[in-house]
Design a protein around this motif. Structure first.
Motif, PDB file in Angstrom:
ATOM      1  N   VAL A   4       0.873  -1.169   0.000  1.00  0.00           N
ATOM      2  CA  VAL A   4       0.000   0.000   0.000  1.00  0.00           C
ATOM      3  C   VAL A   4       0.909   1.217   0.000  1.00  0.00           C
ATOM      4  N   ARG A   5       0.653   2.141  -0.942  1.00  0.00           N
ATOM      5  CA  ARG A   5       1.482   3.333  -1.052  1.00  0.00           C
ATOM      6  C   ARG A   5       0.585   4.552  -1.280  1.00  0.00           C
ATOM      7  N   TYR A   6       1.169   5.728  -1.024  1.00  0.00           N
ATOM      8  CA  TYR A   6       0.536   6.963  -1.486  1.00  0.00           C
ATOM      9  C   TYR A   6       1.583   7.828  -2.175  1.00  0.00           C
ATOM     10  N   HIS A   7       1.128   8.518  -3.226  1.00  0.00           N
ATOM     11  CA  HIS A   7       2.013   9.275  -4.093  1.00  0.00           C
ATOM     12  C   HIS A   7       1.954  10.772  -3.816  1.00  0.00           C
ATOM     13  N   SER A   8       1.118  11.179  -2.884  1.00  0.00           N
ATOM     14  CA  SER A   8       1.027  12.581  -2.475  1.00  0.00           C
ATOM     15  C   SER A   8       0.311  12.615  -1.135  1.00  0.00           C
ATOM     16  N   TYR A   9       0.454  13.721  -0.413  1.00  0.00           N
ATOM     17  CA  TYR A   9      -0.306  13.896   0.822  1.00  0.00           C
ATOM     18  C   TYR A   9      -1.789  14.036   0.486  1.00  0.00           C
ATOM     19  N   GLY A  10      -2.632  13.658   1.457  1.00  0.00           N
ATOM     20  CA  GLY A  10      -4.066  13.817   1.233  1.00  0.00           C
ATOM     21  C   GLY A  10      -4.879  12.956   2.169  1.00  0.00           C
ATOM     22  N   GLY A  11      -6.147  12.756   1.806  1.00  0.00           N
ATOM     23  CA  GLY A  11      -7.056  11.949   2.598  1.00  0.00           C
ATOM     24  C   GLY A  11      -6.819  10.467   2.382  1.00  0.00           C
ATOM     25  N   SER A  12      -7.700   9.649   2.962  1.00  0.00           N
ATOM     26  CA  SER A  12      -7.522   8.200   2.880  1.00  0.00           C
ATOM     27  C   SER A  12      -7.580   7.685   1.446  1.00  0.00           C
ATOM     28  N   ASP A  13      -8.165   8.476   0.542  1.00  0.00           N
ATOM     29  CA  ASP A  13      -8.295   8.028  -0.842  1.00  0.00           C
ATOM     30  C   ASP A  13      -6.983   8.072  -1.624  1.00  0.00           C
ATOM     31  N   VAL A  14      -5.920   8.629  -1.043  1.00  0.00           N
ATOM     32  CA  VAL A  14      -4.629   8.614  -1.757  1.00  0.00           C
ATOM     33  C   VAL A  14      -3.918   7.272  -1.601  1.00  0.00           C
ATOM     34  N   LEU A  15      -4.391   6.423  -0.698  1.00  0.00           N
ATOM     35  CA  LEU A  15      -3.770   5.114  -0.469  1.00  0.00           C
ATOM     36  C   LEU A  15      -4.159   4.147  -1.578  1.00  0.00           C
ATOM     37  N   VAL A  16      -3.148   3.468  -2.132  1.00  0.00           N
ATOM     38  CA  VAL A  16      -3.373   2.541  -3.245  1.00  0.00           C
ATOM     39  C   VAL A  16      -2.648   1.229  -2.962  1.00  0.00           C
ATOM     40  N   HIS A  17      -3.353   0.119  -3.143  1.00  0.00           N
ATOM     41  CA  HIS A  17      -2.739  -1.208  -3.030  1.00  0.00           C
ATOM     42  C   HIS A  17      -2.228  -1.589  -4.411  1.00  0.00           C
ATOM     43  N   ASP A  43      -0.052   7.259  11.551  1.00  0.00           N
ATOM     44  CA  ASP A  43      -0.010   6.973  10.122  1.00  0.00           C
ATOM     45  C   ASP A  43      -0.882   7.950   9.342  1.00  0.00           C
ATOM     46  N   SER A  44      -2.053   8.284   9.897  1.00  0.00           N
ATOM     47  CA  SER A  44      -2.931   9.247   9.236  1.00  0.00           C
ATOM     48  C   SER A  44      -2.329  10.638   9.235  1.00  0.00           C
ATOM     49  N   GLY A  45      -1.671  11.006  10.345  1.00  0.00           N
ATOM     50  CA  GLY A  45      -1.031  12.310  10.397  1.00  0.00           C
ATOM     51  C   GLY A  45       0.059  12.468   9.355  1.00  0.00           C
ATOM     52  N   LEU A  46       0.855  11.415   9.173  1.00  0.00           N
ATOM     53  CA  LEU A  46       1.895  11.448   8.154  1.00  0.00           C
ATOM     54  C   LEU A  46       1.278  11.518   6.763  1.00  0.00           C
ATOM     55  N   ARG A  47       0.249  10.716   6.531  1.00  0.00           N
ATOM     56  CA  ARG A  47      -0.413  10.693   5.215  1.00  0.00           C
ATOM     57  C   ARG A  47      -1.033  12.048   4.874  1.00  0.00           C
ATOM     58  N   PRO A  60       6.797   7.648  -4.056  1.00  0.00           N
ATOM     59  CA  PRO A  60       5.673   7.105  -3.287  1.00  0.00           C
ATOM     60  C   PRO A  60       6.139   6.574  -1.929  1.00  0.00           C
ATOM     61  N   HIS A  61       5.265   6.702  -0.937  1.00  0.00           N
ATOM     62  CA  HIS A  61       5.618   6.299   0.421  1.00  0.00           C
ATOM     63  C   HIS A  61       4.771   5.112   0.855  1.00  0.00           C
ATOM     64  N   ILE A  62       5.426   4.146   1.492  1.00  0.00           N
ATOM     65  CA  ILE A  62       4.727   2.997   2.080  1.00  0.00           C
ATOM     66  C   ILE A  62       4.542   3.276   3.567  1.00  0.00           C
ATOM     67  N   PRO A 286      -6.941  -8.045   5.851  1.00  0.00           N
ATOM     68  CA  PRO A 286      -5.901  -8.103   4.827  1.00  0.00           C
ATOM     69  C   PRO A 286      -5.352  -6.710   4.541  1.00  0.00           C
ATOM     70  N   LEU A 287      -4.091  -6.649   4.148  1.00  0.00           N
ATOM     71  CA  LEU A 287      -3.428  -5.378   3.905  1.00  0.00           C
ATOM     72  C   LEU A 287      -4.165  -4.531   2.874  1.00  0.00           C
ATOM     73  N   ALA A 288      -4.804  -5.169   1.920  1.00  0.00           N
ATOM     74  CA  ALA A 288      -5.535  -4.428   0.887  1.00  0.00           C
ATOM     75  C   ALA A 288      -6.637  -3.560   1.483  1.00  0.00           C
ATOM     76  N   ASP A 289      -7.067  -3.856   2.711  1.00  0.00           N
ATOM     77  CA  ASP A 289      -8.127  -3.074   3.359  1.00  0.00           C
ATOM     78  C   ASP A 289      -7.592  -1.851   4.093  1.00  0.00           C
ATOM     79  N   LEU A 290      -6.282  -1.586   4.016  1.00  0.00           N
ATOM     80  CA  LEU A 290      -5.728  -0.454   4.757  1.00  0.00           C
ATOM     81  C   LEU A 290      -6.385   0.884   4.387  1.00  0.00           C
ATOM     82  N   PRO A 291      -6.672   1.183   3.110  1.00  0.00           N
ATOM     83  CA  PRO A 291      -7.367   2.437   2.816  1.00  0.00           C
ATOM     84  C   PRO A 291      -8.706   2.547   3.539  1.00  0.00           C
TER      85      PRO A 291
END
Length: 344
Positions: A4-17, A43-47, A60-62, A286-291
């Motif tokens: 699971v990574r995000y490519h920019s800061y933002g809300g939970s929707d930036v998280l991608v499996h 984790d949310s604060g960093l995201r 991208p950040h994991i 499962p990790l895919a549910d992290l978002p």
């Protein structure tokens, strides 16, 4: 590998499996096959980018500060770990995290995993366990025979704090609602205050504690009222929003940010294996549910962020006003309660 990574800061929707390159160990590092990580509000604060001035991330950040897994590769210069060793760690906030099938980590950051619990569940220990330990014994200097109030004892940090404080010989008063009351009592609390029935300050009016440990999000007014419950010369220690800088009466106010400490983490692991410290896991996903987990935690996190901005002001408040989407709670996201472990 999947991560699971995000490519920019933002809300939970930036998280991608998605697919990511499998790491290779650098000098002094090992590669760990991840058995589990866990969600933390940090984790949310960093995201959301709330601390990007202090901890800028490379994209991208994991995410995933907590790690439990098995060593699969050993880098140059590492003699302390071997392939097949089960380990736990609190990873650096600005490094690639454990929300992946594999992660490279400094060998010096690892502790042997507990043997008496499922390895994935051990991911529920590092950050919150270290937060409780450091708050109690480094910052509050809790001593046997002292009286401590733990506000927010039903939280993940609170469960460890109650157990550690009770085992240290302190008298523990804990706040908890109906959902967590029995669990908190089983951890050794001497008295439970149900904050849903009577406000804490009202229920404890006229009483004083050597230490007040604040684990619940609160504004400056509520923190000031809790400081009034601290005995002269005592300590008000918060892991959420900070207390008043000058409380008077010789009261120390401390705002705790947990750090990695392998010696302390190893001690916590030893307590788990000795049956002295319980690891509480509310759900395993499962990790895919992290978002989705981030989305379900968004309401609570938005409240924490709002209160932190009120207390701190300055750059944090300006950043929240400029990017409110980063801390919004998605409609119908539900609610996250208790510690959540995620497995690849």
């Amino acid at each position: 590998m999947k991560a699971v990574r995000y490519h920019s800061y933002g809300g939970s929707d930036v998280l991608v499996h998605e697919e990511a390159d499998r790491p290779v160990p650098g000098v002094g590092q090992v590669v760990v096959q991840v058995a589990g990580t866990s969600y933390n509000d940090a984790d949310s604060g960093l995201r959301a980018g709330l601390r990007q001035d202090l901890l800028p991330l490379a994209f991208p950040h994991i995410p995933g500060l907590d790690l439990a897994g098995v060593v699969t590769e050993v880098g140059e210069g590492v003699t302390s770990w071997s392939v097949g060793d089960a380990v736990v760690a609190l990873l650096p906030a600005d490094a690639p995290g454990a929300a992946a099938e594999y992660v490279a980590a400094s060998a010096e950051a690892l502790a042997a995993a507990p043997r008496t619990v499922e390895l994935a569940d051990a991911a529920a220990l590092p950050l919150v366990g270290l937060t409780a330990w450091q708050a109690l014994f480094e910052h509050a200097d809790l001593q046997p025979g002292q009286h401590i109030l733990i506000n927010g004892a039903g939280s993940a940090v609170g469960g460890y704090a109650v157990q550690l404080a009770a085992q240290s010989g302190a008298t523990v008063t804990a706040t908890a609602g109906a959902r967590s009351r029995d669990r908190v009592r089983s951890y050794g609390a001497d008295r439970i205050v149900d904050y849903t029935v009577t406000p804490v300050v009202q229920a404890l009016a006229g009483q004083h504690f050597d230490v007040v440990l604040q684990l619940a999000p609160a504004g400056p007014e509520e923190n000031a009222r809790l400081v009034d419950l601290v005995a002269d010369g005592g300590a008000f220690v918060s892991v959420t929003t900070s207390g008043p800088q000058d409380a008077g009466r010789g009261v120390r106010t401390v705002h705790v940010f947990a750090r990695s400490d392998v010696t302390q983490l190893s001690d916590l692991v030893a307590r788990v294996d000795a049956g002295e410290l319980a690891i509480e896991v509310a759900q395993r996903l499962p990790l895919a549910d992290l978002p989705t987990v981030h989305a379900r935690a968004a309401g609570r996190f938005a409240r924490i962020a709002e209160l932190a901005a009120r207390v701190e002001g300055g750059a944090l408040a300006a950043r929240l006003r400029a990017d409110q989407d980063a801390v919004r709670a998605p409609a119908a996201a539900g609610e996250l309660a208790g510690k959540t472990v995620l497995t690849p």
